[in-house]
Design a protein around this motif. Sequence first.
Motif, mmCIF file in Angstrom:
data_model
loop_
_atom_site.group_PDB
_atom_site.id
_atom_site.type_symbol
_atom_site.label_atom_id
_atom_site.label_comp_id
_atom_site.label_asym_id
_atom_site.label_seq_id
_atom_site.Cartn_x
_atom_site.Cartn_y
_atom_site.Cartn_z
ATOM 1 N N ILE A 293 0.838 -1.195 0.000
ATOM 2 C CA ILE A 293 0.000 0.000 0.000
ATOM 3 C C ILE A 293 0.876 1.250 0.000
ATOM 4 C CG2 ILE A 293 -1.668 1.317 1.373
ATOM 5 C CD1 ILE A 293 -2.910 -1.343 2.217
ATOM 6 N N ARG A 294 1.886 1.251 0.855
ATOM 7 C CA ARG A 294 2.795 2.400 0.887
ATOM 8 C C ARG A 294 3.390 2.643 -0.493
ATOM 9 N NH1 ARG A 294 6.911 0.228 4.865
ATOM 10 N NH2 ARG A 294 8.251 1.903 4.113
ATOM 11 N N ARG A 295 3.775 1.591 -1.125
ATOM 12 C CA ARG A 295 4.504 1.752 -2.381
ATOM 13 C C ARG A 295 3.599 2.101 -3.548
ATOM 14 N NH1 ARG A 295 8.929 -2.428 -4.666
ATOM 15 N NH2 ARG A 295 9.244 -1.519 -6.732
ATOM 16 N N PHE A 296 2.520 1.332 -3.717
ATOM 17 C CA PHE A 296 1.740 1.472 -4.942
ATOM 18 C C PHE A 296 0.528 2.391 -4.817
ATOM 19 C CE2 PHE A 296 3.838 -2.699 -5.418
ATOM 20 C CZ PHE A 296 4.594 -2.399 -6.542
ATOM 21 N N ILE A 297 -0.002 2.541 -3.611
ATOM 22 C CA ILE A 297 -1.145 3.437 -3.439
ATOM 23 C C ILE A 297 -0.658 4.839 -3.095
ATOM 24 C CG2 ILE A 297 -3.349 3.798 -2.298
ATOM 25 C CD1 ILE A 297 -3.242 1.146 -3.722
ATOM 26 N N TYR A 298 0.135 4.938 -2.043
ATOM 27 C CA TYR A 298 0.609 6.254 -1.626
ATOM 28 C C TYR A 298 1.871 6.669 -2.364
ATOM 29 C CZ TYR A 298 -2.601 5.180 2.178
ATOM 30 O OH TYR A 298 -3.708 4.830 2.919
ATOM 31 N N GLN A 299 2.476 5.744 -3.092
ATOM 32 C CA GLN A 299 3.660 6.027 -3.876
ATOM 33 C C GLN A 299 4.769 6.632 -3.026
ATOM 34 O OE1 GLN A 299 2.955 6.696 -7.914
ATOM 35 N NE2 GLN A 299 0.789 7.093 -7.691
ATOM 36 N N LEU A 300 4.976 6.012 -1.875
ATOM 37 C CA LEU A 300 6.069 6.410 -0.999
ATOM 38 C C LEU A 300 7.249 5.496 -1.238
ATOM 39 C CD1 LEU A 300 4.068 6.865 2.307
ATOM 40 C CD2 LEU A 300 5.276 8.660 1.071
ATOM 41 N N PRO A 301 8.445 5.949 -0.877
ATOM 42 C CA PRO A 301 9.591 5.049 -0.980
ATOM 43 C C PRO A 301 9.385 3.834 -0.078
ATOM 44 C CG PRO A 301 10.155 7.057 0.212
ATOM 45 C CD PRO A 301 8.811 7.271 -0.411
ATOM 46 N N ASN B 175 -1.230 13.256 0.675
ATOM 47 C CA ASN B 175 -1.014 11.987 1.368
ATOM 48 C C ASN B 175 0.444 11.776 1.726
ATOM 49 O OD1 ASN B 175 -3.569 11.673 -0.118
ATOM 50 N ND2 ASN B 175 -3.532 9.676 0.886
ATOM 51 N N ARG B 176 1.295 12.060 0.771
ATOM 52 C CA ARG B 176 2.718 11.841 1.021
ATOM 53 C C ARG B 176 3.202 12.786 2.112
ATOM 54 N NH1 ARG B 176 2.393 10.587 -4.274
ATOM 55 N NH2 ARG B 176 2.587 12.717 -5.009
ATOM 56 N N ARG B 177 2.710 14.009 2.085
ATOM 57 C CA ARG B 177 3.078 14.949 3.157
ATOM 58 C C ARG B 177 2.631 14.405 4.503
ATOM 59 N NH1 ARG B 177 0.980 19.612 0.781
ATOM 60 N NH2 ARG B 177 -0.524 19.743 2.465
ATOM 61 N N TYR B 178 1.386 13.972 4.548
ATOM 62 C CA TYR B 178 0.839 13.476 5.811
ATOM 63 C C TYR B 178 1.642 12.289 6.329
ATOM 64 C CZ TYR B 178 -2.318 11.269 9.115
ATOM 65 O OH TYR B 178 -2.849 10.688 10.233
ATOM 66 N N LEU B 179 1.928 11.333 5.457
ATOM 67 C CA LEU B 179 2.621 10.128 5.913
ATOM 68 C C LEU B 179 4.087 10.412 6.234
ATOM 69 C CD1 LEU B 179 0.957 7.398 3.713
ATOM 70 C CD2 LEU B 179 0.782 7.706 6.180
ATOM 71 N N GLY B 180 4.664 11.388 5.557
ATOM 72 C CA GLY B 180 6.004 11.813 5.930
ATOM 73 C C GLY B 180 6.000 12.355 7.348
ATOM 74 N N HIS B 181 4.972 13.115 7.638
ATOM 75 C CA HIS B 181 4.781 13.643 8.976
ATOM 76 C C HIS B 181 4.643 12.515 9.985
ATOM 77 C CE1 HIS B 181 3.987 17.517 10.901
ATOM 78 N NE2 HIS B 181 3.207 16.865 11.751
ATOM 79 N N VAL B 182 3.831 11.524 9.664
ATOM 80 C CA VAL B 182 3.649 10.373 10.554
ATOM 81 C C VAL B 182 4.981 9.693 10.831
ATOM 82 C CG1 VAL B 182 2.722 8.022 10.672
ATOM 83 C CG2 VAL B 182 1.237 9.913 9.983
ATOM 84 N N ALA B 183 5.767 9.515 9.767
ATOM 85 C CA ALA B 183 7.042 8.833 9.934
ATOM 86 C C ALA B 183 7.978 9.643 10.835
ATOM 87 C CB ALA B 183 7.694 8.588 8.573
ATOM 88 N N GLU B 184 8.069 10.935 10.563
ATOM 89 C CA GLU B 184 9.055 11.756 11.284
ATOM 90 C C GLU B 184 8.628 12.102 12.699
ATOM 91 O OE1 GLU B 184 10.389 15.251 9.239
ATOM 92 O OE2 GLU B 184 10.549 14.183 7.328
ATOM 93 N N ARG B 185 7.368 12.467 12.844
ATOM 94 C CA ARG B 185 6.924 12.977 14.143
ATOM 95 C C ARG B 185 6.361 11.913 15.066
ATOM 96 N NH1 ARG B 185 6.602 18.579 13.393
ATOM 97 N NH2 ARG B 185 7.931 18.997 11.590
#
Lengths: 224, 224
Positions: free
Chosen positions: A169-177, B124-134
């Motif tokens: 999900i992280r990779r293909f939906i949210y397109q995160l590393p 979404n990527r901003r939000y999840l980056g926030h989740v990861a860092e904070r």
Amino acid sequence: MDGTLRPPRRLEPEARREQIVAAAVCYFAEVGLGGTTRDLAQRAGVTQALLYRYFSSKADLLEAVFERVFLGRLDPRWIAEIRDRRVPLRDRLCRFYRQYAAAIFTYEWMRIFMWAGLAGEALNRRYLGHVAERLLAPLREEIAADGSCQAPDMEAMWALHGGIVYLGIRRFIYQLPAPDDVGPAIDGSVNRFLAGLAVSPSAEASSRGARPSAGRSGRVPSRR
Amino acid sequence: MDGTLRPPRRLEPEARREQIVAAAVCYFAEVGLGGTTRDLAQRAGVTQALLYRYFSSKADLLEAVFERVFLGRLDPRWIAEIRDRRVPLRDRLCRFYRQYAAAIFTYEWMRIFMWAGLAGEALNRRYLGHVAERLLAPLREEIAADGSCQAPDMEAMWALHGGIVYLGIRRFIYQLPAPDDVGPAIDGSVNRFLAGLAVSPSAEASSRGARPSAGRSGRVPSRR
DNA sequence: TTGCTTGTTGATCATCTGATCAACTGAAAC
DNA sequence: GTTTCAGTTGATCAGATGATCAACAAGCAA
């Protein structure tokens, strides 16, 4: 003279249908089930009218897309391997989840499954019911049968499953590393899961106070 | 005489805008960001033209929806509580994830977040980056600082996170039966996670052979 | 009552979208 | 070469959709 050979204008119905479905899988995975037949046709390199020679409606075309993406993804051999007690439990778990991940961690599968889920397709519920009954339940039974573990409940199995699927999900939906090779992460999840279920855990396995309990667990005392 | 008091035709701009946004959150969560302004207007009990008095375009309206749904969902107090070492580590983890789940396990949040993710919104990527860092990084540091655990890597943290979030995905995206009270499942995941990271695990914690290792883990020997 | 401000509406426009159809065309059969 | 069949196309239709605008009406001030 132009050496480039253009694709023939006329194709065998089989080949043309195949070409359209392949393009449709890719297209709808990207833009969602609301994508237009015109854009799809352009991408497939055919006219929009031609789609309706091979499919009676857009819904019919989407049916073919679902079939292509979902059918036969669950390998029946997995179940046999899950049950094969000659192999250590840990290895069976790791092996299964590596295979499962290899089967579903694709751009097309992940995204079409999610689009379909949001759209409320019954297909998703059927599929996940299948996963629960044919895969998670057997896995759970094997873990329970292994002397070294407390028997996990189904919620615990879903937690293991979710932790692994979330990689996709992280990779293909949210397109995160995310890791290119998910193998180590899967092994890590399986290892932690089994260790977390280990029988007679040392009392100070985690920080002071509460005892580690598998699965259902007691309430956590609210602060202050 | 009709005792039922109909809503007044004219409303304060504030109230009307509020009414529209509230309806839009619910509507777009259900049908996706491709929903039509006409259907939305009907559901909100106003005419379609009126939407354009309060929002310059559909994209502008969606912006307001995102703001409503996502803004302020991450409570800054969580971070302080995660860091509060007067409280046992296990309790901090359980407490945080119970609060986090209470904040995001709603029909609207879960579905709009997923629709937006599929649509490729940068949000979404901003939000999840926030989740990861904070959130995940501090949690990881606290676990690492706790003597009873091996330090998990970030992938392990994501696995814990995913296992819990998947509860909401099952329920609100796939609309499968899931526990009404997610508290016990969360406690179970946290307990298993911490036990799985426990230092000096007994050698036979899981089935014979491979040693339990936290996080990165070694390859699993392929069968035969 | 009269007049003004402004929230609200029905009608309308240009475009997009799923679906249809007569006409065109390439290749095999004769 | 001619015929025939079927794959393919451009044109087109009806309905949906985002956006606009002149006209209406509810509340308030004079």
